[in-house]
Design a protein around this motif. Structure first.
Motif, PDB file in Angstrom:
ATOM      1  N   GLN A 169       0.804  -1.212   0.000  1.00 33.06           N
ATOM      2  CA  GLN A 169       0.000   0.000   0.000  1.00 33.06           C
ATOM      3  C   GLN A 169       0.845   1.273   0.000  1.00 33.06           C
ATOM      4  OE1 GLN A 169      -3.355   0.097  -0.436  1.00 33.06           O
ATOM      5  NE2 GLN A 169      -3.046  -2.104  -0.785  1.00 33.06           N
ATOM      6  N   ALA A 170       2.144   1.139   0.273  1.00 30.50           N
ATOM      7  CA  ALA A 170       3.022   2.313   0.206  1.00 30.50           C
ATOM      8  C   ALA A 170       3.077   2.887  -1.201  1.00 30.50           C
ATOM      9  CB  ALA A 170       4.425   1.949   0.679  1.00 30.50           C
ATOM     10  N   TYR A 206       2.487  14.028   0.331  1.00 29.96           N
ATOM     11  CA  TYR A 206       3.630  14.834  -0.107  1.00 29.96           C
ATOM     12  C   TYR A 206       4.659  13.956  -0.816  1.00 29.96           C
ATOM     13  CZ  TYR A 206       7.043  18.654   0.102  1.00 29.96           C
ATOM     14  OH  TYR A 206       7.936  19.649  -0.212  1.00 29.96           O
ATOM     15  N   SER A 207       4.890  12.735  -0.306  1.00 26.93           N
ATOM     16  CA  SER A 207       5.750  11.754  -0.970  1.00 26.93           C
ATOM     17  C   SER A 207       5.252  10.374  -0.600  1.00 26.93           C
ATOM     18  CB  SER A 207       7.220  11.936  -0.558  1.00 26.93           C
ATOM     19  OG  SER A 207       7.401  11.717   0.824  1.00 26.93           O
ATOM     20  N   LEU A 208       5.640   9.363  -1.376  1.00 29.89           N
ATOM     21  CA  LEU A 208       5.147   8.010  -1.160  1.00 29.89           C
ATOM     22  C   LEU A 208       6.271   7.001  -1.354  1.00 29.89           C
ATOM     23  CD1 LEU A 208       3.037   6.858  -4.232  1.00 29.89           C
ATOM     24  CD2 LEU A 208       4.223   9.043  -4.208  1.00 29.89           C
ATOM     25  N   GLY A 209       5.948   5.723  -1.103  1.00 30.70           N
ATOM     26  CA  GLY A 209       6.951   4.677  -1.249  1.00 30.70           C
ATOM     27  C   GLY A 209       7.878   4.565  -0.055  1.00 30.70           C
ATOM     28  N   ASN A 246       8.557   9.386  -5.435  1.00 34.41           N
ATOM     29  CA  ASN A 246       8.287   8.026  -4.973  1.00 34.41           C
ATOM     30  C   ASN A 246       9.617   7.418  -4.548  1.00 34.41           C
ATOM     31  OD1 ASN A 246       7.773   5.215  -4.782  1.00 34.41           O
ATOM     32  ND2 ASN A 246       6.160   5.331  -6.313  1.00 34.41           N
ATOM     33  N   TYR A 247       9.712   6.984  -3.268  1.00 35.01           N
ATOM     34  CA  TYR A 247      10.974   6.525  -2.709  1.00 35.01           C
ATOM     35  C   TYR A 247      11.130   5.001  -2.714  1.00 35.01           C
ATOM     36  CZ  TYR A 247      11.956  11.331  -1.939  1.00 35.01           C
ATOM     37  OH  TYR A 247      12.204  12.665  -2.183  1.00 35.01           O
ATOM     38  N   GLY A 248      10.214   4.320  -3.422  1.00 38.42           N
ATOM     39  CA  GLY A 248      10.519   2.970  -3.855  1.00 38.42           C
ATOM     40  C   GLY A 248       9.984   1.800  -3.083  1.00 38.42           C
ATOM     41  N   TRP A 249       9.730   1.955  -1.792  1.00 37.82           N
ATOM     42  CA  TRP A 249       9.317   0.787  -1.008  1.00 37.82           C
ATOM     43  C   TRP A 249       7.927   0.305  -1.434  1.00 37.82           C
ATOM     44  CZ3 TRP A 249      11.105  -2.890   1.984  1.00 37.82           C
ATOM     45  CH2 TRP A 249      10.221  -3.610   2.786  1.00 37.82           C
TER      46      TRP A 249
END
Length: 366
Positions: A169-170, A206-209, A246-249
């Protein structure tokens, strides 16, 4: 969105270096705190400390702990990692007396992170109001995030976790799991948030992952927002946060699952922002600050990351906007460090994560 040239430079020039000499001493400032989670400095020289078990404590300027917790807190869901978490003062606290609290809300079957604010008046909380509750409510008692930082425009960012069992869901922009969200101080949504115009997306994002972001710090001098997050076995990350990235996780990670299974075959992918650095094996980073005091001139502008598993604080050197090595500090304590803060007196303050926790003050050895 590909990661920025600045992020590439920061990552490429990172070199690990050892601590060469002990040029500090560690003093016990306060003790007798039950699993303290966060500390905030009041303008009058006192401090506020949250205890995960659901208490907000006042520490006097001489280090003594007020025996009576601050009145006016809501009911907090306390279990495993769940409980009362951050406390942060409003940027205009001296005028408006607002402070912000994060805590786990709900029950074991349905809970998530909540943000609220209240005014501190005569050592009690007044005008308490809930600003935001992360959705959806989920079962279990892990991965809440819970750290708050204010940006240059006085809006705030709140870190969240993926709930542990809901890591996919990240990557889902319709909910708040594994995200960093941005809000106005009254809980409303800034209209320049990156996903406001995206149909079906949660407008607060604001950001995800992300997996479980427990450290965030805004460097106002250089307009940079840093965060760090827990990986599984390995893959703890330090990130430079940019709106909409998106930071990938869990699509890309340096970590593996607790079972030994591979989470992903990829450590980076096009369109995902890679970390500035990663810690493998895990150090379990729990708090992040940037030192701006006068007592340690060599530490000026460096990042400090508290750790739980490594039982240390990582000093991450920053030179001309680039990472320039790191040192492992305070291992001699042998204690889990939950919070690290640069104090108004120039000292570095540490909270130990124990049933008999302490607030420690780091000052020069001479």
């Amino acid at each position: 969105m590909l990661r920025s040239t600045r992020a590439l430079m920061l990552c490429a020039l990172f070199v690990s270096t050892p601590l060469l000499a002990l040029d500090y001493r560690i003093e016990t400032f306060s003790e007798g705190l039950e699993n303290p989670w966060a500390v905030a400095f009041l303008p009058d020289g006192r401090m506020l400390v949250t205890e995960r078990v659901g208490r907000l404590r006042i520490i006097e300027a001489d280090g003594s702990v007020d025996p009576e917790p601050v009145a006016g807190l809501p009911e907090v869901f306390v279990a495993a990692q769940a409980g009362l978490m951050d406390v942060v003062l409003d940027p205009e606290y001296s005028d408006n007396r607002w402070l912000y609290l994060t805590y786990a809300h709900g029950s074991l079957e349905a809970n998530n992170t909540r943000l609220a604010r209240a005014r501190l008046v005569d050592d009690e909380l007044h005008d308490f109001e809930v600003l935001f509750t992360a959705q959806p409510l989920k079962a279990g008692a892990a991965h809440y995030g819970g750290r708050v930082a204010f940006l240059a425009d006085k809006s705030l960012v709140l870190t969240l976790g993926d709930g542990f069992d809901w890591r996919e869901q990240a990557q889902n922009p319709t909910n708040h799991l594994g995200k960093i969200v941005r809000l106005n101080r009254d809980g409303s949504v800034p209209q320049d948030n990156p996903l406001v115009a995206q149909e079906g997306a949660a407008p607060e994002i604001y950001s995800l992952g992300h997996r479980n972001v427990q450290g965030i710090f805004f460097d106002a001098e250089h307009d940079r927002l840093y965060s760090h997050e827990h990986g599984p076995r390995g893959g703890d990350e330090l990130n430079l946060i940019e709106a909409g990235n998106n930071y990938g996780w869990p699509l890309a990670t340096f970590g593996i699952d607790y079972t030994g299974a591979r989470v992903s075959p990829y450590t980076e992918l096009p369109g995902l922002t890679s970390p500035l650095l990663h810690w493998t094996p895990s150090v379990a980073p729990s708090s992040l600050t940037l030192y701006r005091g006068a007592l340690f001139p060599d530490w000026q502008g460096d990042l400090f990351a508290a750790t739980l598993a490594e039982r240390s604080v990582r000093r991450i050197r920053v030179r001309d906007g680039m990472l320039a090595g790191e040192e492992i500090l305070f291992e001699e304590l042998g204690e889990r460090i939950r919070d690290v803060r640069s104090g108004p007196d120039g000292a570095l303050y540490l909270l130990t994560d124990n049933p008999q926790g302490r607030l420690l003050r780091v000052v020069p050895s001479e």
